[in-house]
Design a protein around this motif. Sequence first.
Motif, short mmCIF file in Angstrom:
data_model
loop_
_atom_site.label_atom_id
_atom_site.label_comp_id
_atom_site.label_asym_id
_atom_site.label_seq_id
_atom_site.Cartn_x
_atom_site.Cartn_y
_atom_site.Cartn_z
N GLY A 229 0.82 -1.20 0.00
CA GLY A 229 0.00 0.00 0.00
C GLY A 229 0.86 1.24 0.00
N GLU A 230 0.23 2.37 -0.38
CA GLU A 230 0.94 3.65 -0.41
C GLU A 230 0.31 4.62 0.58
N ILE A 231 1.15 5.26 1.37
CA ILE A 231 0.72 6.20 2.41
C ILE A 231 0.93 7.63 1.92
N GLY A 232 0.01 8.52 2.29
CA GLY A 232 0.16 9.94 2.02
C GLY A 232 -0.12 10.73 3.29
N TYR A 233 0.41 11.94 3.39
CA TYR A 233 0.21 12.74 4.59
C TYR A 233 0.35 14.22 4.29
N CYS A 234 -0.14 15.05 5.22
CA CYS A 234 0.11 16.49 5.18
C CYS A 234 -0.01 17.02 6.60
N LEU A 235 0.59 18.18 6.83
CA LEU A 235 0.70 18.70 8.19
C LEU A 235 0.61 20.22 8.18
N SER A 236 -0.06 20.77 9.17
CA SER A 236 -0.14 22.21 9.35
C SER A 236 1.25 22.82 9.45
N LYS A 237 1.43 24.01 8.87
CA LYS A 237 2.75 24.66 8.87
C LYS A 237 3.29 24.86 10.28
N LYS A 238 2.40 25.18 11.22
CA LYS A 238 2.88 25.48 12.57
C LYS A 238 3.43 24.23 13.28
N ALA A 239 3.21 23.05 12.69
CA ALA A 239 3.74 21.82 13.26
C ALA A 239 4.95 21.27 12.50
N TRP A 240 5.42 22.02 11.50
CA TRP A 240 6.58 21.57 10.74
C TRP A 240 7.85 21.60 11.59
N ASN A 241 8.81 20.74 11.20
CA ASN A 241 10.16 20.73 11.79
C ASN A 241 10.16 20.42 13.29
N GLN A 242 9.22 19.60 13.72
CA GLN A 242 9.17 19.18 15.13
C GLN A 242 9.18 17.66 15.28
N GLY A 243 9.38 16.96 14.17
CA GLY A 243 9.38 15.50 14.22
C GLY A 243 8.00 14.88 14.36
N ILE A 244 6.96 15.69 14.20
CA ILE A 244 5.60 15.20 14.42
C ILE A 244 5.18 14.21 13.34
N MET A 245 5.46 14.54 12.08
CA MET A 245 5.02 13.64 11.02
C MET A 245 5.78 12.33 11.05
N THR A 246 7.05 12.36 11.41
CA THR A 246 7.81 11.11 11.55
C THR A 246 7.18 10.23 12.62
N GLU A 247 6.79 10.85 13.73
CA GLU A 247 6.16 10.12 14.84
C GLU A 247 4.84 9.50 14.39
N ALA A 248 4.03 10.28 13.67
CA ALA A 248 2.74 9.78 13.20
C ALA A 248 2.92 8.67 12.17
N LEU A 249 3.86 8.87 11.24
CA LEU A 249 4.09 7.90 10.19
C LEU A 249 4.54 6.56 10.76
N MET A 250 5.44 6.59 11.73
CA MET A 250 5.92 5.34 12.31
C MET A 250 4.80 4.60 13.04
N ALA A 251 3.90 5.34 13.69
CA ALA A 251 2.78 4.69 14.37
C ALA A 251 1.86 4.00 13.37
N VAL A 252 1.59 4.66 12.25
CA VAL A 252 0.73 4.08 11.22
C VAL A 252 1.40 2.88 10.58
N MET A 253 2.69 2.98 10.27
CA MET A 253 3.40 1.86 9.67
C MET A 253 3.42 0.65 10.59
N ARG A 254 3.66 0.88 11.87
CA ARG A 254 3.68 -0.25 12.82
C ARG A 254 2.32 -0.94 12.86
N PHE A 255 1.25 -0.15 12.86
CA PHE A 255 -0.10 -0.71 12.88
C PHE A 255 -0.38 -1.50 11.60
#
Length: 344
Positions: free
Chosen positions: A252-278
Motif C-alpha cells: 500500500g501507499e501512504i500519504g500525509y500532510c501537516l499544518s505549517k505550525k507543526a513543521w520541523n518538530q518530528g511530528i510527522m515522523t512520529e505519526a508515520l511510524m505509528a501508522v506503519m507499525r499498525f
Amino acid sequence: MIVGKMADLAKYVGCHPGLDAAIQYALSLDFDQLPDGSDPGDGQYFHMNVFHTDIRGNPNWEMHRRYIDLQIILEGEETIAWLPLSSLEEFTPHDEERDIQFSTDPKEGALCQLNAGMFGIYFPEDAHRPGIGSGSIRKAVLKVLVDPPQLREAESPFNHLGTARLETDRLILREYTMDDAGVMFLNWASDPEVAKTLMWDPHPDVDFTRKLLAQWIQAYQSGRSYHWVIEKNGEVIGDISLMTWSNRTQDGEIGYCLSKKAWNQGIMTEALMAVMRFLFAEVGFRRLTLRHATNNPASGRVMEKAGLRFEGVQRQAYPEKEGGFTDLALYAALKEEWLAENPA
C-alpha cells in the motif's frame, strides 16, 4: 460516494477487488470508439452499459443492495444528488430482479455536477438521484457485484481493522468527525503552501471541507478505510492515510500532510511510524511505500527518519501546479525488515 476526474480514477484501486477490476477495465477502453450497448465486462465481478439519454429531471432517490455503481460521464454534463441511505424515508419495496429501490423523500441532498471526463462511485449505503438538469448525455455505468462468490471464496491476506485509534508520546491518531472541519480548513486545508507539492488544491471554503469529510467519514463504515486525523494537545494539525492498497501484492501507499505550525518538530515522523507499525504488525501489510516531489526534500527526510529506504526516482511523473512536471522520489519499507529495525 466518491466523485472525481477520470485522470484520478486509478487512485481508488484498493477499495474493493471487484471495483478494482472495473476501474482497470474502464481505464483500458477508448470510449470514443466503443458503441453504445451492453458489455459483459469481465464476466465475474461486473458488467457495463454504455448509452445516450436525455436528462428530464428525476424526483426519486435510488439505491442498490447487490451492486456498486461506477458511473462515467462521456459526453455532456449531469448533476447527481447524494445522501446517506440512513437519512432517507418513504421507500418503495426493493425490486430483487433489478436490484433497485426508490425513495420519494423530498430532501435535496448534496448536488454534484459531473462533466464529461468525470466519474461517480456509489456504494450500497449511498442513495443517489441521477438525471438532474437538462440536455443529453452519454455515459457508461459499470455495475460491480458487492459480494460475488469469488470474493467469498478468496482468502484476504489482511486482517482488516479499519482506522483504529493510535497514540504516541505526543499524538493521538483517530477517525475524523464533522467537528474537525473548521480547524482542518484553517490549519492546513486552505493553506496554499501546504498544498503546493501535493495532489490536491487548497479548499475554497469550509463548506468544501465539510463535504469532503462527510465522504471520508462514510468510508469508515466499510471497515477497510485507513484515514487518520492527527491531533496534538487537543488540536487537529494534520492528516495521514493509506491511499491505495492491493490484495494481490499485499502492499500500500501512504500519504500525509501537516499544518505549517507543526513543521520541523518530528511530528510527522512520529505519526508515520505509528501508522506503519499498525499496518505491518496488526493489519498484515508486506510492503509500504511513500512518494514525494523532489522539490519538497523535507518530506524525504521524514521518510528516511521513519525507516523507509530510497528506491529511485520516477522522472517527470507529477504535474506541478505552476505548470510542467516534476520528479517523484520513491521510498519503501518491508515488513520483517522494518519491524526488526524499529522494535516497539
